[in-house]
Design a protein around this motif. Structure first.
Motif, PDB file in Angstrom:
ATOM      1  N   VAL A  38      -6.048   2.087  -2.540  1.00 34.77           N
ATOM      2  CA  VAL A  38      -5.472   3.374  -2.110  1.00 34.77           C
ATOM      3  C   VAL A  38      -4.055   3.222  -1.549  1.00 34.77           C
ATOM      4  CG1 VAL A  38      -5.815   5.370  -0.580  1.00 34.77           C
ATOM      5  CG2 VAL A  38      -7.770   4.314  -1.704  1.00 34.77           C
ATOM      6  N   PHE A  39      -3.842   2.133  -0.807  1.00 36.43           N
ATOM      7  CA  PHE A  39      -2.534   1.985  -0.136  1.00 36.43           C
ATOM      8  C   PHE A  39      -1.666   0.883  -0.741  1.00 36.43           C
ATOM      9  CE2 PHE A  39      -5.475   3.679   3.105  1.00 36.43           C
ATOM     10  CZ  PHE A  39      -4.833   4.878   3.377  1.00 36.43           C
ATOM     11  N   GLN A  40      -1.910   0.562  -2.011  1.00 38.33           N
ATOM     12  CA  GLN A  40      -1.182  -0.548  -2.638  1.00 38.33           C
ATOM     13  C   GLN A  40       0.341  -0.424  -2.492  1.00 38.33           C
ATOM     14  OE1 GLN A  40      -2.281  -1.269  -6.701  1.00 38.33           O
ATOM     15  NE2 GLN A  40      -1.808  -3.431  -6.507  1.00 38.33           N
ATOM     16  N   LYS A  41       0.848   0.756  -2.790  1.00 37.65           N
ATOM     17  CA  LYS A  41       2.304   0.941  -2.739  1.00 37.65           C
ATOM     18  C   LYS A  41       2.840   0.770  -1.322  1.00 37.65           C
ATOM     19  CE  LYS A  41       2.998   3.791  -6.795  1.00 37.65           C
ATOM     20  NZ  LYS A  41       3.093   5.167  -7.277  1.00 37.65           N
ATOM     21  N   GLN A  42       2.086   1.341  -0.359  1.00 37.87           N
ATOM     22  CA  GLN A  42       2.548   1.278   1.034  1.00 37.87           C
ATOM     23  C   GLN A  42       2.543  -0.169   1.535  1.00 37.87           C
ATOM     24  OE1 GLN A  42       0.546   3.563  -0.242  1.00 37.87           O
ATOM     25  NE2 GLN A  42       0.751   5.524   0.783  1.00 37.87           N
ATOM     26  N   LEU A  47       5.106  -0.989   4.342  1.00 42.65           N
ATOM     27  CA  LEU A  47       5.004  -1.743   5.587  1.00 42.65           C
ATOM     28  C   LEU A  47       5.679  -3.109   5.463  1.00 42.65           C
ATOM     29  CD1 LEU A  47       1.302  -1.001   6.608  1.00 42.65           C
ATOM     30  CD2 LEU A  47       3.351  -0.184   7.732  1.00 42.65           C
ATOM     31  N   PHE A  48       5.340  -3.813   4.372  1.00 49.93           N
ATOM     32  CA  PHE A  48       5.927  -5.141   4.176  1.00 49.93           C
ATOM     33  C   PHE A  48       7.105  -5.033   3.203  1.00 49.93           C
ATOM     34  CE2 PHE A  48       1.721  -6.005   5.786  1.00 49.93           C
ATOM     35  CZ  PHE A  48       1.932  -7.064   6.653  1.00 49.93           C
ATOM     36  N   GLY A  49       7.766  -6.141   3.001  1.00 51.49           N
ATOM     37  CA  GLY A  49       8.885  -6.145   2.058  1.00 51.49           C
ATOM     38  C   GLY A  49      10.210  -5.865   2.744  1.00 51.49           C
ATOM     39  N   ASP A  52      11.740 -11.804   5.391  1.00 47.28           N
ATOM     40  CA  ASP A  52      10.763 -12.760   5.923  1.00 47.28           C
ATOM     41  C   ASP A  52      10.460 -12.573   7.407  1.00 47.28           C
ATOM     42  OD1 ASP A  52      10.203 -13.955   3.570  1.00 47.28           O
ATOM     43  OD2 ASP A  52      11.480 -15.717   3.884  1.00 47.28           O
ATOM     44  N   PHE A  53      11.525 -12.408   8.212  1.00 48.06           N
ATOM     45  CA  PHE A  53      11.281 -12.360   9.653  1.00 48.06           C
ATOM     46  C   PHE A  53      10.488 -11.119  10.059  1.00 48.06           C
ATOM     47  CE2 PHE A  53      12.248 -11.485  14.120  1.00 48.06           C
ATOM     48  CZ  PHE A  53      11.768 -12.673  14.668  1.00 48.06           C
ATOM     49  N   LEU A  54      10.922  -9.965   9.585  1.00 49.35           N
ATOM     50  CA  LEU A  54      10.220  -8.717   9.953  1.00 49.35           C
ATOM     51  C   LEU A  54       8.790  -8.696   9.403  1.00 49.35           C
ATOM     52  CD1 LEU A  54      12.909  -5.892   9.704  1.00 49.35           C
ATOM     53  CD2 LEU A  54      11.799  -6.790  11.761  1.00 49.35           C
ATOM     54  N   ASP A  55       8.636  -9.181   8.174  1.00 48.85           N
ATOM     55  CA  ASP A  55       7.295  -9.238   7.578  1.00 48.85           C
ATOM     56  C   ASP A  55       6.384 -10.164   8.383  1.00 48.85           C
ATOM     57  OD1 ASP A  55       8.089  -7.524   5.633  1.00 48.85           O
ATOM     58  OD2 ASP A  55       7.801  -8.894   3.951  1.00 48.85           O
ATOM     59  N   GLY A  84       1.212  -8.527  -3.485  1.00 49.51           N
ATOM     60  CA  GLY A  84       2.640  -8.808  -3.477  1.00 49.51           C
ATOM     61  C   GLY A  84       3.251  -9.093  -2.112  1.00 49.51           C
ATOM     62  N   VAL A  85       2.409  -9.169  -1.057  1.00 53.31           N
ATOM     63  CA  VAL A  85       2.944  -9.484   0.271  1.00 53.31           C
ATOM     64  C   VAL A  85       3.249 -10.988   0.315  1.00 53.31           C
ATOM     65  CG1 VAL A  85       2.432  -9.481   2.751  1.00 53.31           C
ATOM     66  CG2 VAL A  85       1.679  -7.582   1.326  1.00 53.31           C
ATOM     67  N   SER A  86       4.306 -11.372   1.015  1.00 52.26           N
ATOM     68  CA  SER A  86       4.722 -12.779   1.023  1.00 52.26           C
ATOM     69  C   SER A  86       3.716 -13.666   1.754  1.00 52.26           C
ATOM     70  CB  SER A  86       6.096 -12.918   1.689  1.00 52.26           C
ATOM     71  OG  SER A  86       5.983 -12.644   3.061  1.00 52.26           O
ATOM     72  N   LEU A  87       3.663 -14.924   1.322  1.00 54.11           N
ATOM     73  CA  LEU A  87       2.731 -15.892   1.919  1.00 54.11           C
ATOM     74  C   LEU A  87       3.060 -16.144   3.393  1.00 54.11           C
ATOM     75  CD1 LEU A  87       0.348 -17.840   1.445  1.00 54.11           C
ATOM     76  CD2 LEU A  87       1.962 -19.541   0.630  1.00 54.11           C
ATOM     77  N   ILE A  88       4.318 -16.039   3.716  1.00 51.60           N
ATOM     78  CA  ILE A  88       4.757 -16.278   5.100  1.00 51.60           C
ATOM     79  C   ILE A  88       4.172 -15.205   6.036  1.00 51.60           C
ATOM     80  CG2 ILE A  88       6.980 -15.022   5.117  1.00 51.60           C
ATOM     81  CD1 ILE A  88       8.187 -17.665   6.177  1.00 51.60           C
ATOM     82  N   ALA A  89       4.179 -13.951   5.582  1.00 49.99           N
ATOM     83  CA  ALA A  89       3.622 -12.857   6.400  1.00 49.99           C
ATOM     84  C   ALA A  89       2.103 -12.973   6.476  1.00 49.99           C
ATOM     85  CB  ALA A  89       4.007 -11.509   5.806  1.00 49.99           C
TER      86      ALA A  89
END
Lengths: 145, 170
Positions: A38-42, A47-49, A52-55, A84-89
């Motif tokens: 449901v929230f894939q785009k968000q 929220l992410f993207g 690196d630091f903010l995520d 698609g969220v980064s591994l660091i986050a």
């Protein structure tokens, strides 16, 4: 207690523990599947993207306030990675989930002292961000990500 | 293993029921999204089923070998490297809900256990031995190994810093 009954007792205890864990795993899988769908785009673009630091900060914050079995963080983290969220986050989320406990803070304060609980959680939050960066940089250094 | 973790606990079942209700509501409002989410769920659960068998075996091993009383016996007023290694390995091996461990650590604190060892014990609980197969499944073996090594290092740093800061503010 004989070895036989010791083994039996512990086997029963393990089954009881496992039965307690199964609905959490199934429920968490259902919920993460739902959230991801449901929230894939968000999740990936909203929220992410944001770098690196903010995520990582966001991942660590989410993990700190999250309440639930650590298994849930692996499932959520795995699905976030697929989304698609980064591994660091995701790493920051995984680490803060099990090291920072905002929800447990009152209990920790009562049993181990206020100063201890507050300092421990603040340091753990900062450490979650540091570990996320260090883990990914190490993997990058090893040529694995 | 703390007894409380094996007590009848309906929280998980309530959580599952609430999730199913959410699915039902979504199914009424957006049937396509609910089907898509359920398909994703079946795909993921099929992948992790074999890993859950391994999780069960590790839980059994932990139940057979560990209990808070045993860990408590060795943590005591110990100091030096031995104390650190006991606190770190105790934290890694401790499983179940955090609350019984808070109680145990609180008791040990009153008996003179060092603050840094308590903090290190709590931090090293981040490494969940029975759940490692699942972590490896999702993130890979090298990632898991690197992360666990950093968690151990930071458990020590966390312990030292918490001890210093709590001492300073006293």
């Amino acid at each position: 207690m004989s070895a036989d009954s010791f083994l039996k007792d512990n086997f029963k205890k393990t089954i009881r523990t496992f039965i307690n864990v199964v609905p959490i795993i199934v429920g968490m899988l259902l919920l993460t599947s739902l959230v991801i769908t449901v929230f894939q785009k968000q999740i990936t673009a909203g929220l992410f993207g944001n770098g690196d630091f903010l995520d990582t900060l966001l991942g660590a914050s989410a993990g700190s306030i999250a309440v639930g079995h650590p298994l849930a963080s692996y499932l959520l983290g795995g699905e976030m990675l697929s989304g698609g969220v980064s591994l660091i986050a995701v790493t920051a989320l995984l680490v803060s989930w099990v090291t920072v406990g905002i929800a447990q803070l009152p209990a920790e304060t009562l049993m181990l002292g206020g100063r201890f609980a507050v300092y421990r959680n603040i340091i753990s939050f900062i450490a979650a961000i540091a570990i996320a960066f260090l883990t990914i940089y190490t993997l990058q250094f090893l040529g694995l990500v | 293993m703390p007894n409380t973790s094996t007590k009848k606990n309906y929280g998980g079942w309530i959580f599952l029921a609430l999730t199913l209700i959410t699915y039902a509501l979504l199914g009424l409002l957006k049937p396509q999204a609910a089907t898509q989410a359920f398909n994703l769920f079946t795909h993921v659960i099929a992948q992790i089923l074999p890993v859950l068998g391994l999780v069960f075996l590790l839980l059994l091993a932990a139940n057979l070998l560990l209990e808070p009383k045993r860990i408590k016996r060795y943590l005591g007023r110990g100091s030096g490297l031995k104390g650190w290694s006991i606190a770190l390995s105790g934290g890694v091996l401790s499983i179940g809900s955090i609350y019984p461990w808070y109680a145990m650590l609180s008791e040990l604190q009153k008996k003179g256990m060092r603050t840094e060892l308590i903090a290190a014990f709590l931090y090293s609980r981040a490494i969940k031995l029975p759940l490692l197969p699942l972590m490896i499944h999702y993130f890979g073996a090298v990632y898991t190994l690197v992360l666990c090594l950093y968690l151990i290092v930071f458990a020590i740093i966390n312990g030292i810093l918490v001890e210093k800061l709590t001492k300073q503010s006293r």
